[in-house]
Structures are given as C-alpha cells and as structure tokens.
Design a protein around this motif. Sequence first.
Motif, PDB file in Angstrom:
ATOM      1  N   CYS A  72       0.810  -1.221   0.000  1.00 29.20           N
ATOM      2  CA  CYS A  72       0.000   0.000   0.000  1.00 29.20           C
ATOM      3  C   CYS A  72       0.843   1.270   0.000  1.00 29.20           C
ATOM      4  O   CYS A  72       0.320   2.357  -0.256  1.00 29.20           O
ATOM      5  CB  CYS A  72      -0.918   0.021   1.229  1.00 29.20           C
ATOM      6  N   THR A  76      -1.473   6.158  -4.056  1.00 33.62           N
ATOM      7  CA  THR A  76      -2.034   7.437  -3.631  1.00 33.62           C
ATOM      8  C   THR A  76      -3.472   7.543  -4.092  1.00 33.62           C
ATOM      9  O   THR A  76      -3.778   7.273  -5.229  1.00 33.62           O
ATOM     10  CB  THR A  76      -1.219   8.612  -4.206  1.00 33.62           C
ATOM     11  N   SER A  83      -0.532   6.778   1.504  1.00 33.91           N
ATOM     12  CA  SER A  83      -1.095   5.564   2.065  1.00 33.91           C
ATOM     13  C   SER A  83      -0.861   5.538   3.578  1.00 33.91           C
ATOM     14  O   SER A  83       0.209   5.899   4.056  1.00 33.91           O
ATOM     15  CB  SER A  83      -0.453   4.333   1.422  1.00 33.91           C
ATOM     16  N   ASN A 145      -6.087  -2.618   3.644  1.00 33.42           N
ATOM     17  CA  ASN A 145      -6.613  -2.880   2.317  1.00 33.42           C
ATOM     18  C   ASN A 145      -8.034  -3.401   2.454  1.00 33.42           C
ATOM     19  O   ASN A 145      -8.255  -4.471   3.017  1.00 33.42           O
ATOM     20  CB  ASN A 145      -5.725  -3.894   1.596  1.00 33.42           C
ATOM     21  N   THR A 225     -10.101   3.385  -3.970  1.00 31.92           N
ATOM     22  CA  THR A 225      -8.769   2.865  -3.710  1.00 31.92           C
ATOM     23  C   THR A 225      -8.877   1.608  -2.847  1.00 31.92           C
ATOM     24  O   THR A 225      -9.794   1.465  -2.044  1.00 31.92           O
ATOM     25  CB  THR A 225      -7.909   3.909  -2.988  1.00 31.92           C
ATOM     26  N   CYS A 227      -6.292   0.680  -0.818  1.00 33.65           N
ATOM     27  CA  CYS A 227      -5.540   0.936   0.403  1.00 33.65           C
ATOM     28  C   CYS A 227      -5.995   2.219   1.090  1.00 33.65           C
ATOM     29  O   CYS A 227      -6.264   3.225   0.427  1.00 33.65           O
ATOM     30  CB  CYS A 227      -4.052   1.029   0.086  1.00 33.65           C
ATOM     31  N   GLN A 229      -5.985   5.681   2.716  1.00 36.19           N
ATOM     32  CA  GLN A 229      -5.163   6.852   2.471  1.00 36.19           C
ATOM     33  C   GLN A 229      -5.334   7.875   3.592  1.00 36.19           C
ATOM     34  O   GLN A 229      -6.347   7.865   4.295  1.00 36.19           O
ATOM     35  CB  GLN A 229      -5.557   7.498   1.145  1.00 36.19           C
TER      36      GLN A 229
END
Length: 351
Positions: A72, A76, A83, A145, A225, A227, A229
């Motif tokens: 991760c 971005t 991340s 995640n 996303t 991951c 952020q």
Amino acid sequence: MKHFRAGLCFLMMIWAMAEVEADKKPKAFSSGTHFPEYHDYGSSAPEPDRDDPLHPMLGIPVENRQQMEKKCKNITRIRYGYSAKWTDAPFQVSIRRLDLDRWESFGMGHYCSGSIIANNAILTSGSCLKGQGRAEIGVVVGTLNRRKAILEATQLLFPANIIVHPRYLSENDPRFDIGLVLTSRRMEIGPKVAKIKIDLNAPSARTKCKTYGWGITSEFGADYTDCLQRAALSIVDRRDCRSLTTEYITNSTLCARSSLDSDPCTADLGSPVVCNGKLSGIVTRKDGCEGTAHADTHMSLFQHKQWIKKLLTEYHVRSDDDADSGARLVYTSRIYVAMGVFAFILGTCIF
C-alpha cells in the motif's frame, strides 16, 4: 485402585495446566461464538490458492501485515495524500453492503467509513446509515486494504442497532448528519484495532488535522482505492469558511481546508477528522474533490457530544477503558481458577 487414582490425578493435572497455557495465548476472535458463512461470493470470485491460509471468520486468503503495508505504501488516492500505516488509524472501519461483498468479492461492498469509539460502537455519518437495515450492512475492522484481511486483526461485525440522529432528515440539512452503529458483539481491541477518544473541545482555526479514507481516485473517477489513504487538513474559522464554500454553514459545521491539494472524495463519507489525536469531526456531504481552493464542511462532534454520551449511556456502552479492564479481569480470573484446581489436585494426589 491406587493406579486408577494416580491416572485420574495425572489427567486432571494435565487439563489444569492446559487451561493455564490456553489463557496465555491471544484469541483473535474469543468474544464471538458463531460466524455466519461469509466466503460464498458467487462465481465471479477468484478461487483461492489451496496453499493460502484462510481467515477463520471470512473464509478468504489472508495476507501478512508487513506485506500489506508495503504494497500500500506507494498507492495514492486522496489527492496528493499518502497511504496510511497500521499506526495511523487503527480506529478506522469500512462500512459495506453485504450483498456486494458476498456476490462480487470481499471489499466491493465498501461505501462509507466510520470510527471505533467503544468495543461495540462505531460513529459515522447519518447519511451512511439512513434507510439501511441491520441485515444489509456489515462493519470490517483491522485492515489497511479493504479487499484483503490479516489473520490477527481483521474482523467482521454485524449491527445490533443502527441509530441515526432523529433530527437528520435529508442530505439537504447537514446539521444532524451523524449516526451510530452498535455491533452485535464486542470487537477484539489490539494494536491494529483501537478506539479513539472524542474531542470534547472544538478545534480552533488553523489547527492541523488529518483524515483517512478509501474513496474514489479523483473527482471524475469511478473506482475506490484498495488501500487506506491519509490527508492533512487545516481548520478554517466558520466566518472565513463562507467565502470558500457554497455549503450551508451552521453551528455544527467543522470547516477544514485541504493541504497540498489533498482532499477527501466521494465514499470517504463517515471518515474521521482527527485533531490533536482525538476525533473532532466526521466527513460529510462530499460531492467532489476540490483541493486547496475549496473548504470542506464536515460534522463537528463538539455540538453533538451530549447526544453521543446519552446514547452510550442508554445502551450501556462504555467508551473508556473499563471494558478492557473487565476483560483483563476475566482473563486473569480464569488463570487463577485453573492454577487453584491444579494445586488442589496436586495436594490430593500427594496426601
């Protein structure tokens, strides 16, 4: 008869010693007694490698926590954000629609975020919960995640109660856009699943804060996303905020401006606004990703702290460390009982 008594004593001593050793081992899901089948995602889900260990709750392959953070690291999502690491936001949760998670794949049902304020209480946006039934949504904690799980932390929880502020009527009135999910069982608190304290004071202008999320990639993006952020925010005085936004400003508004053009986007709803290490606000009414030229209007928890306190009291939820202390007391008591039984058996066998 002597041999029978000696054999019985020996077996009972082994049992008592096993109880002591069992209590020394961490139990990832000790508070749960049954987990519904959650690994049937339909024909569209990829078949897991047989050699991959499966998560006991979710039935999906697990990932090593260091590998997850490393993968991760360079992704971005919050515009020019970064991340998140495990230590950044262990209080962050993913709220998701169970039908999408089941029939597409794990993590595809994510649509909102929330924050852990007690072992069985999640604070989020009212718009995330309005019209949702208890059987329709789930809460996943302990992952960076949203599409993957780690063995020692990731947990799925189901709502026992979904509570939206009674004065929240629609997205057009942001003053009461706040809600609470009480889970049907207590989550296991640890380094990667933690509670965050609510800020009892309103942050002043220019206070540096942070927010986190799994939202869409850009204002015109379609995909979330994978991951988690993080992005930096700066609190803006409400009087100055009027010139930076077209949104309705009220006493419940927490106005914040993004730093370095980083900005929460759609599906970051319910995410925490963290100032001075405490939960000061909730991301609400996100229709785009405007960046530094625009100020975002979030929900201030300072104006709703009495409502939150009343709910936690009404439902007997402890947001402090008392619940953890009680769990440690039960844990210690079981060890002492097992040791007492061991000593009694030993004394009986000898004398």
